[in-house]
Motif scaffolding. Sequence first.
Motif, PDB file in Angstrom:
ATOM      1  N   TYR A  28      36.035  39.471 -15.243  1.00 34.58           N
ATOM      2  CA  TYR A  28      35.928  40.579 -15.189  1.00 34.58           C
ATOM      3  C   TYR A  28      35.838  41.253 -13.403  1.00 34.58           C
ATOM      4  N   TRP A  29      35.593  42.554 -13.581  1.00 36.88           N
ATOM      5  CA  TRP A  29      35.463  43.059 -11.545  1.00 36.88           C
ATOM      6  C   TRP A  29      34.447  44.144 -12.243  1.00 36.88           C
ATOM      7  N   THR A  30      33.810  44.530 -11.953  1.00 31.46           N
ATOM      8  CA  THR A  30      33.015  45.761 -11.544  1.00 31.46           C
ATOM      9  C   THR A  30      32.644  46.578 -10.015  1.00 31.46           C
ATOM     10  N   GLY A  31      32.916  47.743 -10.068  1.00 28.60           N
ATOM     11  CA  GLY A  31      32.358  48.024  -8.764  1.00 28.60           C
ATOM     12  C   GLY A  31      32.538  49.651  -8.545  1.00 28.60           C
ATOM     13  N   ASP A  32      32.110  50.269  -7.346  1.00 30.09           N
ATOM     14  CA  ASP A  32      32.593  51.259  -6.816  1.00 30.09           C
ATOM     15  C   ASP A  32      33.874  51.403  -6.085  1.00 30.09           C
ATOM     16  N   VAL A  33      34.438  52.403  -6.557  1.00 26.65           N
ATOM     17  CA  VAL A  33      36.194  52.354  -5.487  1.00 26.65           C
ATOM     18  C   VAL A  33      35.534  53.875  -5.173  1.00 26.65           C
ATOM     19  N   ALA A  34      36.244  54.014  -3.643  1.00 22.10           N
ATOM     20  CA  ALA A  34      35.548  55.718  -3.538  1.00 22.10           C
ATOM     21  C   ALA A  34      37.314  55.560  -2.380  1.00 22.10           C
ATOM     22  N   ILE A  35      37.888  56.879  -3.368  1.00 22.67           N
ATOM     23  CA  ILE A  35      39.188  57.537  -2.872  1.00 22.67           C
ATOM     24  C   ILE A  35      38.513  59.093  -3.404  1.00 22.67           C
ATOM     25  N   LEU A  36      38.310  60.206  -2.266  1.00 27.96           N
ATOM     26  CA  LEU A  36      38.327  61.517  -2.583  1.00 27.96           C
ATOM     27  C   LEU A  36      39.058  61.845  -2.054  1.00 27.96           C
ATOM     28  N   ASN A  37      39.347  62.861  -3.311  1.00 27.29           N
ATOM     29  CA  ASN A  37      40.270  64.398  -2.381  1.00 27.29           C
ATOM     30  C   ASN A  37      41.587  64.145  -2.151  1.00 27.29           C
ATOM     31  N   GLN A  38      42.258  63.530  -2.217  1.00 26.49           N
ATOM     32  CA  GLN A  38      43.629  62.347  -1.411  1.00 26.49           C
ATOM     33  C   GLN A  38      44.491  63.648  -1.956  1.00 26.49           C
ATOM     34  N   THR A  39      45.634  64.173  -1.169  1.00 26.52           N
ATOM     35  CA  THR A  39      46.303  64.893  -1.245  1.00 26.52           C
ATOM     36  C   THR A  39      47.190  63.535  -1.740  1.00 26.52           C
ATOM     37  N   GLN A  40      47.171  62.572  -0.997  1.00 24.35           N
ATOM     38  CA  GLN A  40      48.835  61.610  -1.145  1.00 24.35           C
ATOM     39  C   GLN A  40      48.343  60.455  -0.860  1.00 24.35           C
ATOM     40  N   LEU A  41      48.042  59.222  -1.697  1.00 22.93           N
ATOM     41  CA  LEU A  41      48.149  58.235  -1.618  1.00 22.93           C
ATOM     42  C   LEU A  41      49.161  57.274  -2.490  1.00 22.93           C
ATOM     43  N   ASN A  42      49.829  55.966  -1.502  1.00 20.77           N
ATOM     44  CA  ASN A  42      50.816  55.363  -1.453  1.00 20.77           C
ATOM     45  C   ASN A  42      50.162  54.131  -2.915  1.00 20.77           C
ATOM     46  N   TRP A  43      51.070  53.838  -3.089  1.00 22.08           N
ATOM     47  CA  TRP A  43      50.134  52.962  -4.548  1.00 22.08           C
ATOM     48  C   TRP A  43      49.455  51.497  -3.297  1.00 22.08           C
ATOM     49  N   SER A  44      48.034  51.720  -4.068  1.00 16.86           N
ATOM     50  CA  SER A  44      47.115  51.021  -3.017  1.00 16.86           C
ATOM     51  C   SER A  44      46.200  49.780  -4.353  1.00 16.86           C
ATOM     52  N   LYS A  45      46.053  49.046  -3.627  1.00 18.73           N
ATOM     53  CA  LYS A  45      45.011  48.074  -4.850  1.00 18.73           C
ATOM     54  C   LYS A  45      43.758  48.586  -4.415  1.00 18.73           C
ATOM     55  N   ILE A  46      42.880  48.219  -6.186  1.00 20.83           N
ATOM     56  CA  ILE A  46      41.850  48.690  -6.276  1.00 20.83           C
ATOM     57  C   ILE A  46      40.793  48.147  -6.619  1.00 20.83           C
ATOM     58  N   MET A  47      41.287  47.247  -7.931  1.00 25.34           N
ATOM     59  CA  MET A  47      40.444  45.713  -8.503  1.00 25.34           C
ATOM     60  C   MET A  47      41.588  44.797  -8.497  1.00 25.34           C
TER      61      MET A  47
END
Length: 231
Positions: free
Chosen positions: A48-67
Amino acid sequence: MIRRNVTAAAVYLASVAFLGGCVVGGDETDPGDFGDLEGGLASAKATYWTGDVAILNQTQLNWSKIMEAKLKTSEQKDLFINAAFVCGLITETTVKSQGGTKDTSTAEAAVVTKVLVDGKEADPGTVTYCKRTQTLSATLSGIMQKCTDTNGDGTILASECQWTPEEISLMLSTTSANAFTWVSKDVGSGEHTIQVFTKIDTSTSSQLGSATAYGSIGKGTLTVTEQRLVK
């Protein structure tokens, strides 16, 4: 039984930050082996993985790894992958209308997610975690400011008046926790890398008014378990 604590790392990708991870339920034929921390993972039943992800108020975000998590299987298995995170949307639309003219503004925002196992997409592919389309329309006459008999004929017409457009504004902000389960069938023995990718798409359109849209991602968890399905 905790088999191995994965070294915490801070990774930043397009304003993304995440930490943590753990592997559990290892190879019972070697109960005392916590794995070679330098050379690789011990075989395990789950991770498992657990934690904070900080992507705030984006109008556009290409494919990005978050976990991301790693799991070592001793033989061919099926992987069940559950990814969950907080998903937020903000949409705002304003319209202005006078003289009975219709004005429309539209704002749309969506957060979509996919899982890759060793670089290949797990079933069922891309999933929408949250999405909103907001459309606001108004047909108004306007607010009269002042009127002047400009031609001096003693009659004041509507065309001789100054009007301020009436205005209607609507903003919606939604936050929800979302989860979905992917399946990767018949993965071979060895070490596997499970990655969660997300994308934010927004679009706006307006005439006399305005429109804005944003997507956000908060805390998340990723769990992976190995199973052998009956064929």
